[in-house]
Enzyme design. Sequence first.
Site, PDB file in Angstrom:
ATOM      1  N   CYS A  88      -2.456   2.072  12.460  1.00 15.38           N
ATOM      2  CA  CYS A  88      -1.772   2.509  11.334  1.00 15.38           C
ATOM      3  C   CYS A  88      -2.991   4.169  10.198  1.00 15.38           C
ATOM      4  O   CYS A  88      -2.500   4.984   9.619  1.00 15.38           O
ATOM      5  CB  CYS A  88      -3.341   1.636  10.235  1.00 15.38           C
ATOM      6  SG  CYS A  88      -2.220   0.393   9.510  1.00 15.38           S
ATOM      7  N   ASP A 120      -6.983  -4.529   9.514  1.00 13.66           N
ATOM      8  CA  ASP A 120      -6.211  -6.050   8.914  1.00 13.66           C
ATOM      9  C   ASP A 120      -5.415  -6.666   9.778  1.00 13.66           C
ATOM     10  O   ASP A 120      -6.030  -7.713   9.866  1.00 13.66           O
ATOM     11  CB  ASP A 120      -6.120  -6.042   7.894  1.00 13.66           C
ATOM     12  CG  ASP A 120      -7.278  -5.879   6.582  1.00 13.66           C
ATOM     13  OD1 ASP A 120      -8.088  -4.524   6.825  1.00 13.66           O
ATOM     14  OD2 ASP A 120      -7.592  -6.424   5.896  1.00 13.66           O
ATOM     15  N   CYS A 161      -5.220   2.444   6.929  1.00 10.87           N
ATOM     16  CA  CYS A 161      -5.128   0.535   6.873  1.00 10.87           C
ATOM     17  C   CYS A 161      -5.607   0.297   5.724  1.00 10.87           C
ATOM     18  O   CYS A 161      -6.775   1.312   4.867  1.00 10.87           O
ATOM     19  CB  CYS A 161      -5.732   0.647   8.210  1.00 10.87           C
ATOM     20  SG  CYS A 161      -5.732  -1.244   8.703  1.00 10.87           S
ATOM     21  N   ASP A 162      -6.051  -1.091   5.302  1.00  9.91           N
ATOM     22  CA  ASP A 162      -5.962  -1.690   4.193  1.00  9.91           C
ATOM     23  C   ASP A 162      -8.039  -0.722   3.423  1.00  9.91           C
ATOM     24  O   ASP A 162      -7.493  -0.557   2.126  1.00  9.91           O
ATOM     25  CB  ASP A 162      -5.812  -2.504   4.001  1.00  9.91           C
ATOM     26  CG  ASP A 162      -4.681  -3.725   4.401  1.00  9.91           C
ATOM     27  OD1 ASP A 162      -4.072  -2.781   5.063  1.00  9.91           O
ATOM     28  OD2 ASP A 162      -4.728  -4.711   4.771  1.00  9.91           O
ATOM     29  N   LYS A 163      -8.468  -1.196   3.852  1.00  7.47           N
ATOM     30  CA  LYS A 163      -9.695  -0.426   3.517  1.00  7.47           C
ATOM     31  C   LYS A 163     -10.113   0.659   3.216  1.00  7.47           C
ATOM     32  O   LYS A 163     -10.709   1.359   2.829  1.00  7.47           O
ATOM     33  CB  LYS A 163     -10.953  -1.431   3.911  1.00  7.47           C
ATOM     34  CG  LYS A 163     -10.923  -3.264   4.429  1.00  7.47           C
ATOM     35  CD  LYS A 163     -10.110  -3.520   2.685  1.00  7.47           C
ATOM     36  CE  LYS A 163      -9.493  -4.886   2.583  1.00  7.47           C
ATOM     37  NZ  LYS A 163      -8.259  -4.910   3.477  1.00  7.47           N
ATOM     38  N   CYS A 243       1.409  -0.857   7.463  1.00  9.16           N
ATOM     39  CA  CYS A 243       1.759  -2.334   7.193  1.00  9.16           C
ATOM     40  C   CYS A 243       3.590  -1.132   6.278  1.00  9.16           C
ATOM     41  O   CYS A 243       3.032  -0.606   4.972  1.00  9.16           O
ATOM     42  CB  CYS A 243       1.834  -3.667   6.131  1.00  9.16           C
ATOM     43  SG  CYS A 243      -0.080  -4.113   7.342  1.00  9.16           S
ATOM     44  N   GLU A 509      -9.587 -12.523   5.186  1.00  7.89           N
ATOM     45  CA  GLU A 509      -7.998 -12.481   4.664  1.00  7.89           C
ATOM     46  C   GLU A 509      -7.615 -13.852   4.955  1.00  7.89           C
ATOM     47  O   GLU A 509      -7.991 -14.041   6.335  1.00  7.89           O
ATOM     48  CB  GLU A 509      -7.201 -11.504   4.647  1.00  7.89           C
ATOM     49  CG  GLU A 509      -7.649  -9.965   3.961  1.00  7.89           C
ATOM     50  CD  GLU A 509      -6.149  -9.573   4.698  1.00  7.89           C
ATOM     51  OE1 GLU A 509      -6.385  -8.637   3.256  1.00  7.89           O
ATOM     52  OE2 GLU A 509      -5.597  -9.322   4.955  1.00  7.89           O
ATOM     53  N   SER A 535      -4.135 -11.246   2.408  1.00  6.83           N
ATOM     54  CA  SER A 535      -3.126 -10.107   2.510  1.00  6.83           C
ATOM     55  C   SER A 535      -2.497 -10.027   1.783  1.00  6.83           C
ATOM     56  O   SER A 535      -1.564 -10.859   1.050  1.00  6.83           O
ATOM     57  CB  SER A 535      -2.578  -9.874   4.470  1.00  6.83           C
ATOM     58  OG  SER A 535      -1.884  -9.336   4.755  1.00  6.83           O
TER      59      SER A 535
END
Length: 620
Positions: A88, A120, A161-163, A243, A509, A535
């Site tokens: 990511c 993640d 990435c996510d966070k 993702c 998650e 997620s």
Amino acid sequence: SPWLKPCISAARVGLGAMASAKAAAMDAPLKKESFKITGDPRKADGAPNSHVKMTCSRSNFRAAGWKEEDFRKPIVTIAAPYSNSMPCNNQFRDLADIIGAEVEKLGGKAHFAFTPVISDGQTQGTQAMRYSLISREVITDCIEVMHEGYCADAIITLGGCDKSVPAALMPLARKNLIGLSLFGGAAQPGHLPSASAEAKEEVGTVLDPGKVMEAIGAYGKGLIDLEELHRIECVGLPGSGCCSAMFTACTMASVVEAVGMALPGTASHPAAAKDDPRSVTEQKRKDCAATAAALFVLLEKGLSTRDIITEKSLANAVSVVYAVGGSTNAVLHVLAIAYEAGISPEKFNIEDFHRIGQRVPLLANVSPHGRYHMNDLDRVGGIPVVMKELLDAGFLYGDCITVTGRTVAENLAETPNVAALKPPQDIIYPVSKPLSPAGNHIVVLRGNLAPDSAIVKLSGKQDVELIGPAKCYDDEDSAFTAIMAGEIQKGDVLIIRYEGPKGAPGMPEMLSPGSALVGSGLGKHVALVTDGRFSGASHGIMVGHVTPEAAAGGPIALVRNGDMVVVRPGARELSVQLSEEELESRRAAWPGPPERANVKGVLAKYAAQVQSAHVGAITS
């Protein structure tokens, strides 16, 4: 004395330099904050932050390679959550260098701030996942420290990435900085070729991380063998980028663009090309240059983050989340962004999130609920087309200012709506004929099992209702083991508790058990209820963010095996069929949360500081 002449000469040079610096300061309108650390020649020698007082500071900058002319430039922080070990964010050192060069071309001085980042995808199903949501706070704090600690004038942040996407925005909101964010981009989806020798090359299964996780459940159920699982592992994620579907990273990139803190169109631009899965694309290089140019416009206008992030712009972001079928994690992150922007819970809270979203139909036919991916959305115009469709239908506030210096409506003036797209396409649906009608995506639930709130993601599913016996597990691992062993049956309600912000700690998650349910064919027949998170890849009947959490003595801690649990999104209900008297009796006998192993250091600090998921799991 022999040493005196050079000193006198140096002093004369210094006086000349000071006069030059003073003249230059008068001609540096974009340099404001950073005079505090490089010294302000316009101030008297004994004044705070004067040129004389900050002599040692400049000496240190010179030791790091700064030249005389650099002290006249605005300092621009370039914040990059970076690791070479995850796809990511593994391009972020390159992206930061590209942005830095563009900033220097435009007359700024680049100041790099690299922060930690957690994947993640790599930590799913492990104890390391406890650090994922925590990393949002750590990245936010690191960026604040590196920006404020160097008295920088403006900032560009990178989100991946996510966070790291909300974390790239939260410090700007917290300190009301002049700046903007750029998403590193989604990866290309994977491709599993057909096993048939006669099949054409393009025939096969399109993959993303969610499909890889579901394959684990399929293997556990005996639907695929170990060789097939390994094939999926090897081709599921082809290269750099987040993702490829509308999971949390792309959801939050859409939020940042919709709220006005990123340049239009940048959220959907891929990180890499299919034929070169790790190199930075030409489009992303252009994004870097455009982002740097936009920053200087913001500096010239004096336009700061809280001018852009408002109740109305947050409402725009929520509408986009529902239109694209975004992740439930957006609830946590948007609430946290609102908090950091100084917007009170009375003006924006979880109920507002629900209320705004229930009006908006599902338009984007993207994974995990649809067949397409972020690169496909980009092909038809990306988030601007979604926003144009929403604006024309009255779902957006067009007068919100953005980092372009223009309003949402002005940004979208030349953007086509869905009807104007070249047919045939079924990637974005029109409001008049949506993929799914309003009210069938993220729903905030309440009831005696969730007195504050809980979240369910329907992703277009309608008439969902399940009443079944509880099967309770006090951690994710034991629940996953039970699923793989075939202990969970159709009609059950799987309870996974003590996985909330304080209980885990870190609110991991539950993608592993959720994907195992879906992969084993139970996704439509079993509800998973947890005080943990899900997620963006999760789908099925997944209820998360149950508050109060079990570790805080919430009712989810009191449920026993066999209790009948009601999941009824249409009525916004999450309840257990127990009397208040019975719940009180169990509460009195509750022994407290189980002790977690190795909760020290950062985990302990987080558990002590974090607030409920009901308000965004904030710590500041």
